[in-house]
Design a protein around this motif. Structure first.
Motif: not given
Length: 104
Positions: A45-52, A55-56, A61-64
């Motif tokens: 069980v993992k915590a959901k990633p934060s909004a930050e 966004e990161l 992904h865009k940079i890649g």
């Protein structure tokens, strides 16, 4: 036991334990029941990633994608080998960052 058999279980918790269960389940985006079942079955069980973090991830992904476009144009003969080497190096760094973020 059949896969569709369900059993109800009464669980007594202290106020602090109840609050901790609710907090942990909420961090993972799970109901308390699903959270406990996953723990019992040994499912990670993992915590959901934060909004930050989300966004990161999008920005990385865009940079890649941009670096990939540069690499494709260089492979098509529209650039120097030095630029190609630099683009590939940066792409490797982006993927390293993406991997590190994914582990959180």
């Amino acid at each position: 036991m059949k896969s569709n058999d369900r059993y109800e279980l009464c669980l007594r918790l202290s106020q602090a334990e109840k609050e901790q269960l609710e907090t942990n389940a909420d961090k993972c985006g799970l109901s308390k029941s699903v959270y406990l079942r996953r723990l019992i079955m040994g499912t990670p069980v993992k915590a959901k990633p934060s909004a930050e973090i989300r966004e990161l991830r999008v920005e990385i992904h865009k940079i890649g994608s941009n670096i990939n476009q540069i690499a494709r144009s260089i492979n098509a003969g529209q650039g120097s080998p030095d630029v190609a080497q630099k683009a590939l190096f940066l792409l490797g760094k982006v993927y390293e960052m993406m991997y590190e973020i994914a582990k959180r």
